[in-house]
Scaffold this motif. Structure first.
Motif, PDB file in Angstrom:
ATOM      1  N   GLY A 278       0.788  -1.226   0.000  1.00  0.00           N
ATOM      2  CA  GLY A 278       0.000   0.000   0.000  1.00  0.00           C
ATOM      3  C   GLY A 278       0.811   1.261   0.000  1.00  0.00           C
ATOM      4  O   GLY A 278       0.344   2.309   0.460  1.00  0.00           O
ATOM      5  N   GLY A 279       2.058   1.204  -0.489  1.00  0.00           N
ATOM      6  CA  GLY A 279       2.908   2.383  -0.536  1.00  0.00           C
ATOM      7  C   GLY A 279       3.864   2.491   0.623  1.00  0.00           C
ATOM      8  O   GLY A 279       4.763   3.322   0.621  1.00  0.00           O
ATOM      9  N   GLY A 280       3.665   1.658   1.624  1.00  0.00           N
ATOM     10  CA  GLY A 280       4.489   1.691   2.827  1.00  0.00           C
ATOM     11  C   GLY A 280       3.661   1.257   4.016  1.00  0.00           C
ATOM     12  O   GLY A 280       2.596   0.650   3.868  1.00  0.00           O
ATOM     13  N   MET A 281       4.141   1.565   5.204  1.00  0.00           N
ATOM     14  CA  MET A 281       3.416   1.225   6.434  1.00  0.00           C
ATOM     15  C   MET A 281       2.371   2.306   6.691  1.00  0.00           C
ATOM     16  O   MET A 281       2.707   3.465   6.892  1.00  0.00           O
ATOM     17  CB  MET A 281       4.392   1.117   7.603  1.00  0.00           C
ATOM     18  CG  MET A 281       5.478   0.072   7.385  1.00  0.00           C
ATOM     19  SD  MET A 281       6.757   0.086   8.676  1.00  0.00           S
ATOM     20  CE  MET A 281       7.547   1.671   8.355  1.00  0.00           C
ATOM     21  N   ARG A 282       1.142   1.906   6.722  1.00  0.00           N
ATOM     22  CA  ARG A 282       0.058   2.877   6.764  1.00  0.00           C
ATOM     23  C   ARG A 282      -0.346   3.223   8.195  1.00  0.00           C
ATOM     24  O   ARG A 282      -0.220   2.416   9.115  1.00  0.00           O
ATOM     25  CB  ARG A 282      -1.143   2.350   5.981  1.00  0.00           C
ATOM     26  CG  ARG A 282      -0.796   2.004   4.534  1.00  0.00           C
ATOM     27  CD  ARG A 282      -2.023   1.672   3.717  1.00  0.00           C
ATOM     28  NE  ARG A 282      -2.868   2.843   3.494  1.00  0.00           N
ATOM     29  CZ  ARG A 282      -2.650   3.764   2.557  1.00  0.00           C
ATOM     30  NH1 ARG A 282      -1.603   3.665   1.756  1.00  0.00           N
ATOM     31  NH2 ARG A 282      -3.471   4.780   2.423  1.00  0.00           N
ATOM     32  N   ALA A 283      -0.836   4.458   8.367  1.00  0.00           N
ATOM     33  CA  ALA A 283      -1.282   4.931   9.677  1.00  0.00           C
ATOM     34  C   ALA A 283      -2.320   3.984  10.256  1.00  0.00           C
ATOM     35  O   ALA A 283      -3.230   3.530   9.559  1.00  0.00           O
ATOM     36  CB  ALA A 283      -1.860   6.336   9.551  1.00  0.00           C
ATOM     37  N   GLY A 284      -2.173   3.683  11.532  1.00  0.00           N
ATOM     38  CA  GLY A 284      -3.136   2.828  12.215  1.00  0.00           C
ATOM     39  C   GLY A 284      -2.948   1.346  11.983  1.00  0.00           C
ATOM     40  O   GLY A 284      -3.744   0.539  12.446  1.00  0.00           O
ATOM     41  N   SER A 285      -1.873   0.968  11.279  1.00  0.00           N
ATOM     42  CA  SER A 285      -1.683  -0.446  10.960  1.00  0.00           C
ATOM     43  C   SER A 285      -0.653  -1.091  11.884  1.00  0.00           C
ATOM     44  O   SER A 285       0.255  -0.433  12.390  1.00  0.00           O
ATOM     45  CB  SER A 285      -1.249  -0.616   9.505  1.00  0.00           C
ATOM     46  OG  SER A 285       0.027  -0.046   9.278  1.00  0.00           O
ATOM     47  N   LEU A 286      -0.821  -2.394  12.083  1.00  0.00           N
ATOM     48  CA  LEU A 286       0.128  -3.195  12.844  1.00  0.00           C
ATOM     49  C   LEU A 286       0.834  -4.127  11.871  1.00  0.00           C
ATOM     50  O   LEU A 286       0.186  -4.917  11.179  1.00  0.00           O
ATOM     51  CB  LEU A 286      -0.584  -4.007  13.929  1.00  0.00           C
ATOM     52  CG  LEU A 286       0.283  -5.021  14.692  1.00  0.00           C
ATOM     53  CD1 LEU A 286       1.395  -4.322  15.463  1.00  0.00           C
ATOM     54  CD2 LEU A 286      -0.588  -5.842  15.651  1.00  0.00           C
ATOM     55  N   ILE A 287       2.159  -4.013  11.816  1.00  0.00           N
ATOM     56  CA  ILE A 287       2.969  -4.846  10.924  1.00  0.00           C
ATOM     57  C   ILE A 287       3.810  -5.772  11.775  1.00  0.00           C
ATOM     58  O   ILE A 287       4.540  -5.314  12.670  1.00  0.00           O
ATOM     59  CB  ILE A 287       3.895  -3.981  10.026  1.00  0.00           C
ATOM     60  CG1 ILE A 287       3.081  -2.981   9.215  1.00  0.00           C
ATOM     61  CG2 ILE A 287       4.715  -4.854   9.095  1.00  0.00           C
ATOM     62  CD1 ILE A 287       3.031  -1.598   9.829  1.00  0.00           C
ATOM     63  N   LEU A 288       3.712  -7.070  11.537  1.00  0.00           N
ATOM     64  CA  LEU A 288       4.536  -8.040  12.242  1.00  0.00           C
ATOM     65  C   LEU A 288       5.678  -8.486  11.346  1.00  0.00           C
ATOM     66  O   LEU A 288       5.472  -8.765  10.159  1.00  0.00           O
ATOM     67  CB  LEU A 288       3.711  -9.258  12.665  1.00  0.00           C
ATOM     68  CG  LEU A 288       2.584  -9.039  13.672  1.00  0.00           C
ATOM     69  CD1 LEU A 288       1.999 -10.384  14.094  1.00  0.00           C
ATOM     70  CD2 LEU A 288       3.071  -8.266  14.897  1.00  0.00           C
ATOM     71  N   LEU A 289       6.866  -8.563  11.911  1.00  0.00           N
ATOM     72  CA  LEU A 289       8.050  -9.052  11.206  1.00  0.00           C
ATOM     73  C   LEU A 289       8.556 -10.273  11.963  1.00  0.00           C
ATOM     74  O   LEU A 289       8.899 -10.184  13.137  1.00  0.00           O
ATOM     75  CB  LEU A 289       9.128  -7.970  11.161  1.00  0.00           C
ATOM     76  CG  LEU A 289      10.479  -8.382  10.572  1.00  0.00           C
ATOM     77  CD1 LEU A 289      10.340  -8.749   9.095  1.00  0.00           C
ATOM     78  CD2 LEU A 289      11.498  -7.263  10.748  1.00  0.00           C
ATOM     79  N   ALA A 290       8.572 -11.417  11.288  1.00  0.00           N
ATOM     80  CA  ALA A 290       8.953 -12.666  11.943  1.00  0.00           C
ATOM     81  C   ALA A 290      10.045 -13.361  11.150  1.00  0.00           C
ATOM     82  O   ALA A 290      10.340 -13.001  10.011  1.00  0.00           O
ATOM     83  CB  ALA A 290       7.736 -13.573  12.092  1.00  0.00           C
ATOM     84  N   GLY A 291      10.611 -14.390  11.760  1.00  0.00           N
ATOM     85  CA  GLY A 291      11.648 -15.161  11.091  1.00  0.00           C
ATOM     86  C   GLY A 291      12.435 -15.962  12.099  1.00  0.00           C
ATOM     87  O   GLY A 291      12.372 -15.698  13.303  1.00  0.00           O
ATOM     88  N   PRO A 292      13.190 -16.965  11.643  1.00  0.00           N
ATOM     89  CA  PRO A 292      14.016 -17.768  12.538  1.00  0.00           C
ATOM     90  C   PRO A 292      15.044 -16.920  13.271  1.00  0.00           C
ATOM     91  O   PRO A 292      15.397 -15.832  12.834  1.00  0.00           O
ATOM     92  CB  PRO A 292      14.702 -18.770  11.593  1.00  0.00           C
ATOM     93  CG  PRO A 292      13.835 -18.805  10.375  1.00  0.00           C
ATOM     94  CD  PRO A 292      13.273 -17.425  10.247  1.00  0.00           C
ATOM     95  N   GLN A 293      15.542 -17.444  14.361  1.00  0.00           N
ATOM     96  CA  GLN A 293      16.549 -16.750  15.146  1.00  0.00           C
ATOM     97  C   GLN A 293      17.819 -16.542  14.326  1.00  0.00           C
ATOM     98  O   GLN A 293      18.224 -17.412  13.561  1.00  0.00           O
ATOM     99  CB  GLN A 293      16.870 -17.554  16.403  1.00  0.00           C
ATOM    100  CG  GLN A 293      17.802 -16.837  17.368  1.00  0.00           C
ATOM    101  CD  GLN A 293      18.001 -17.622  18.647  1.00  0.00           C
ATOM    102  OE1 GLN A 293      17.492 -18.725  18.793  1.00  0.00           O
ATOM    103  NE2 GLN A 293      18.749 -17.057  19.573  1.00  0.00           N
ATOM    104  N   GLY A 294      18.417 -15.360  14.472  1.00  0.00           N
ATOM    105  CA  GLY A 294      19.683 -15.080  13.819  1.00  0.00           C
ATOM    106  C   GLY A 294      19.575 -14.637  12.375  1.00  0.00           C
ATOM    107  O   GLY A 294      20.594 -14.504  11.693  1.00  0.00           O
TER     108      GLY A 294
END
Length: 329
Positions: free
Chosen positions: A42-58
């Motif tokens: 949507g063009g980037g991280m939008r106002a009022g939104s929750l973005i989760l960033l996940a991934g294995p350790q390291g």
């Protein structure tokens, strides 16, 4: 009138005012600064939104989040980084390495060199010490330009709860004069009144989503992987987040990092042995959920963890990927 109540008419008036004053989309979107990613969400991280960033350790989740924070602070927008695992000096070292790595064409910058400068006992100013690092002085100048826009909150699992996060946001809003981008590193460390892991995750993720809506700014939160999912040897997906199903449900965007070497189809290694080493230097970012566009998109970014960063220009993954990891330790 109750502050929780509004009308569609009031919303229309606010939207019209933003458009007339030129504060339309740009004021409601925070760029990640990673090429190829922003257009997909949507063009980037939008106002009022929750973005989760996940991934294995390291795999550099904190590095990715700090780079997003740097990109926004450098653009003149305040950022509040809740760090549960690193102090401000450690993050400063990473920023210096990141900047020097981007500036230096000789490819000689190393994170270890930056750290050694901070650890040495000889008496000298920081800029003088950085003269020994390629582009070190220029990197310091870059960090100095946005240093007052990047706020670091030394958070702990024993005292930094949702109320403390909200209070810190208000404090930064007072200092900066505008609402910051909020980064939480990481979600499962936020203090909760709940004992059960699932209940804790639900309370925190719902609270962070409420905060994002209330402050009308994005919240980027790092999410830990479920240990069982990692031990099983599967490619990490959204349903492998540690805690409750509320994590993926409440989030507007879920991004998952995996090492390319772990998830590329076997035939890419069988017929070209050289690929094995090359793939280890790339992270694959999958958009697992996306309320602002299509999900399932897959990008790859070259990792430069020796310089505390990712190369910011992403590209589509050409190789076939699988859900199961090829090799297990």
């Amino acid at each position: 009138m109750d502050q929780q109540l509004t009308t569609v008419g009031a919303s229309l008036a606010r939207s019209d005012e933003r458009m007339l004053t030129g504060r339309n989309a740009a004021g409601r979107v925070w760029k990640t600064g990673f090429g190829g990613l922003d257009p997909l969400i949507g063009g980037g991280m939008r106002a009022g939104s929750l973005i989760l960033l996940a991934g294995p350790q390291g795999l550099g989740k904190s590095t990715f989040a700090l780079q997003v924070a740097r990109n926004n602070a450098a653009s003149g927008r305040p950022v509040l980084y809740f760090s549960y695992e690193h102090d401000a000096e450690d993050m400063t070292q990473k920023l210096l390495a990141m900047e020097a790595g981007e500036l230096d064409d000789s490819d000689m910058v190393r994170m270890t060199s930056i750290r050694s400068i901070f650890d040495d006992l000889w008496v000298s100013s920081l800029d003088h010490r950085l003269e020994s690092v390629p582009s070190g002085v220029e990197a310091l100048a870059r960090v100095s330009q946005y240093s007052e826009m990047l706020f670091v909150h030394r958070s702990t699992g024993t005292r930094t709860d949702l109320a403390a996060i909200q209070a810190a946001i208000e404090a930064v809003r007072e200092l900066a004069g505008t609402t910051p981008l909020v980064v939480v590193d990481y979600l499962q460390k936020v203090k909760s009144s709940q004992e059960d892991v699932e209940a804790r995750s639900t309370e925190v993720v719902e609270g962070l989503k409420d905060i994002a809506i209330d402050i009308s700014a994005p919240v980027l939160a790092i999410a830990a992987a479920d240990k069982e999912a990692l031990r099983s040897g599967r490619r990490m997906r959204a349903n492998d987040l540690r805690g409750s199903s509320a994590l993926a449900y409440e989030a507007d965007v879920v991004l998952v990092l995996n090492n390319k070497f772990d998830i590329v189809a076997r035939h890419h290694l069988t017929y070209d042995v050289g690929n094995a080493e090359r793939f280890k230097d790339w992270a694959v970012l999958t958009i697992e959920k996306n309320r602002f566009g299509r999900d399932g998109a897959v990008l790859q970014f070259k990792t430069r963890f020796d310089q505390g960063r990712y190369e910011s220009e992403g590209s589509e993954v050409k190789e076939q990927l699988i859900d199961e990891r090829i090799f297990r330790e």
